[in-house]
Scaffold this active site. Structure first.
Site, short mmCIF file in Angstrom:
data_model
loop_
_atom_site.label_atom_id
_atom_site.label_comp_id
_atom_site.label_asym_id
_atom_site.label_seq_id
_atom_site.Cartn_x
_atom_site.Cartn_y
_atom_site.Cartn_z
N GLN A 1 0.17 -9.48 -6.12
CA GLN A 1 -0.32 -10.85 -6.27
C GLN A 1 0.52 -11.68 -7.23
O GLN A 1 0.41 -12.91 -7.25
CB GLN A 1 -1.78 -10.84 -6.77
CG GLN A 1 -2.78 -10.31 -5.77
CD GLN A 1 -2.96 -11.22 -4.57
OE1 GLN A 1 -2.61 -12.40 -4.59
NE2 GLN A 1 -3.51 -10.68 -3.49
N SER B 1 4.79 -6.95 -1.80
CA SER B 1 4.60 -7.07 -0.35
C SER B 1 5.02 -8.46 0.09
O SER B 1 4.61 -9.47 -0.52
CB SER B 1 3.13 -6.83 0.01
OG SER B 1 2.97 -6.72 1.41
N ALA B 2 5.81 -8.54 1.17
CA ALA B 2 6.42 -9.81 1.58
C ALA B 2 5.41 -10.86 2.03
O ALA B 2 5.61 -12.06 1.82
CB ALA B 2 7.42 -9.55 2.70
N HIS B 3 4.31 -10.42 2.64
CA HIS B 3 3.41 -11.42 3.21
C HIS B 3 2.60 -12.19 2.16
O HIS B 3 1.89 -13.14 2.50
CB HIS B 3 2.48 -10.77 4.25
CG HIS B 3 1.35 -9.96 3.68
ND1 HIS B 3 0.07 -10.44 3.59
CD2 HIS B 3 1.32 -8.71 3.19
CE1 HIS B 3 -0.71 -9.52 3.07
NE2 HIS B 3 0.02 -8.45 2.81
N THR C 1 13.49 4.95 10.02
CA THR C 1 14.46 3.90 10.35
C THR C 1 14.01 2.57 9.76
O THR C 1 12.86 2.16 9.95
CB THR C 1 14.61 3.77 11.88
OG1 THR C 1 15.01 5.03 12.41
CG2 THR C 1 15.62 2.71 12.24
N THR D 1 0.83 -1.20 0.00
CA THR D 1 0.00 0.00 0.00
C THR D 1 0.86 1.25 0.00
O THR D 1 0.65 2.18 -0.79
CB THR D 1 -0.94 0.00 1.21
OG1 THR D 1 -1.82 -1.12 1.13
CG2 THR D 1 -1.77 1.28 1.25
N ASN E 1 -6.45 -9.52 -7.65
CA ASN E 1 -6.48 -10.25 -6.39
C ASN E 1 -7.73 -11.09 -6.19
O ASN E 1 -7.72 -12.05 -5.42
CB ASN E 1 -6.33 -9.27 -5.21
CG ASN E 1 -7.36 -8.15 -5.27
OD1 ASN E 1 -7.39 -7.38 -6.23
ND2 ASN E 1 -8.19 -8.05 -4.26
N CYS F 1 -17.49 -5.57 2.59
CA CYS F 1 -18.46 -5.16 3.61
C CYS F 1 -18.32 -3.67 3.90
O CYS F 1 -17.22 -3.15 4.03
CB CYS F 1 -18.25 -5.96 4.88
SG CYS F 1 -18.70 -7.70 4.69
#
Length: 383
Positions: A177, A197-199, A234, A70, A149, A321
């Protein structure tokens, strides 16, 4: 539990956790400090950056670490827009970008930026003719996802890049994705900036990166001295090391993609055979190997998710939602899907931890729970 929500997030790999722990316990110094511990941290940061660059096919200097996709998306779009000449004040997004990224589009519009959405075709892929008509000399940047996604549909990134380059604009690609699921090299698409994004590939949450092609002007959105002055703050060294570890362990992405696609195809074939009212979106276009976006007639997604939960299966809905209740997926709406069908959308997304046994279990146990509901008078039953 059987986890079929890998597009939302992935479980961190044990090797990634193992790589992060020594950093948390022993390399906690600030990488900007001049003393010995700080320089140790700086070397670890440099090693992680080099690993990311090697795996993704870019230069270390082209890697900007962020808090996730993001932030990388915001940095790219706002940064490229701010760096563009004053005659370029128009920004284009696809109409099926991630909901969070479309919030950025609305925010820019509220600030007076001319924002336009490139439509998609009914099959979920970008309308290239519409893109060509919209891209012009007043465009600062085009922002396009590499893979959706929800549907998993792949977008024609290289073709859009050619259109963008012809008018001297910049192209940002949200590859959140895509990376980790299909082969990627920074030079493949001709993009100016790419977010990740790593996750999404078994790394930690809270860390990502923006790959910025060398020589491309970008105005920082968080001012500071870190990341070559392009992103202040940092560095989250442990998470960055985790990101690098997650990328480094990907191995043969093509082989894994083939495996996941076979699992997905077997799951879809089994569901269609057992439940003929099953409809699968984007089945006939190139898509992510582990993504299946489907509906069972028009049975409410809440009902389906409730049945899946009973079976110990984690999946997700295609509906967003809001305070006013459930709304149809903006992706399916952009594809022209009727609201009653869109409100039945379920996303099953497989990943590296998915196994044949997971698919077999679902095919054995889900159809008996849904078959009684696939009658005209029961398809919209409340949970």
């Amino acid at each position: 539990m059987i986890y079929l929500d890998h597009n939302a997030t992935t479980p961190p790999a044990p090797e990634v956790i193992a790589a992060m722990l020594p950093v948390l316990s022993g390399l906690w110094a600030n990488a900007s400090s001049q003393h010995g511990p700080g320089q140790d941290a700086k070397r670890a940061l440099g090693a992680a950056r080099s690993t990311v660059a090697r795996v993704l096919g870019c230069k270390p200097a082209e890697v900007i670490f962020t808090s996730g996709a993001t932030e990388a998306n915001h940095l790219a779009v706002r940064g490229l827009l701010a760096a563009a000449p004053p005659e370029r004040r128009r920004v284009l997004f696809s109409s099926v970008e991630h909901a969070g990224h479309l919030r950025l589009a609305r925010a820019l519009a509220a600030e007076g930026v001319t924002v336009e959405l490139i439509p998609v075709q009914p099959n979920g892929t970008l309308d290239l003719a519409a893109a060509q008509a919209l891209i012009g000399p007043d465009v600062a940047a085009v922002s396009l996802m590499a893979a959706n996604n929800e549907t998993g549909a792949l977008m024609p990134v290289a073709e859009v890049a050619a259109l963008v380059q012809a008018f001297g604009a910049r192209l940002h690609v949200d590859a959140t994705q895509f990376i980790g699921k299909l082969p990627f090299h920074f030079s493949d698409w001709g993009a100016d900036a790419v977010s990740l994004s790593a996750h999404k590939f078994q790394g930690p949450k809270g860390v990502g990166a923006l790959l910025l092609r060398q020589g491309v002007a970008l105005v920082p959105q968080i001012v500071g001295s870190q990341e070559r002055g392009r992103r202040g703050g940092t560095e989250n060294l442990a998470a960055i090391v985790g990101l690098a570890s997650a990328l480094d362990r990907l191995g043969d992405v093509t082989a894994e993609a083939t495996r996941q696609a076979a699992l997905r195809d077997g799951l879809e074939q089994g569901l269609v055979q057992a439940l003929p009212d099953t409809h699968i979106w984007c089945r006939d276009v190139p898509r992510l190997p582990g993504t299946s976006y489907l509906r069972f007639g028009t049975v409410s997604v809440d009902v389906v998710l409730q049945r899946l939960d009973r079976l110990g299966v984690a999946a997700s809905s295609g509906a967003a939602c809001s305070s006013n209740g459930s709304e149809p997926s903006h992706v399916l709406t952009a594809m022209g899907v009727p609201a009653d069908e869109a409100l039945a959308a379920v996303r099953l997304s497989l990943g590296r931890t998915s196994a044949v046994e997971d698919v077999q279990y679902l095919l054995q146990n889900l159809p008996p729970l849904l078959a009684p509901l696939l009658q005209p008078d029961l398809m919209t039953i409340a949970p």
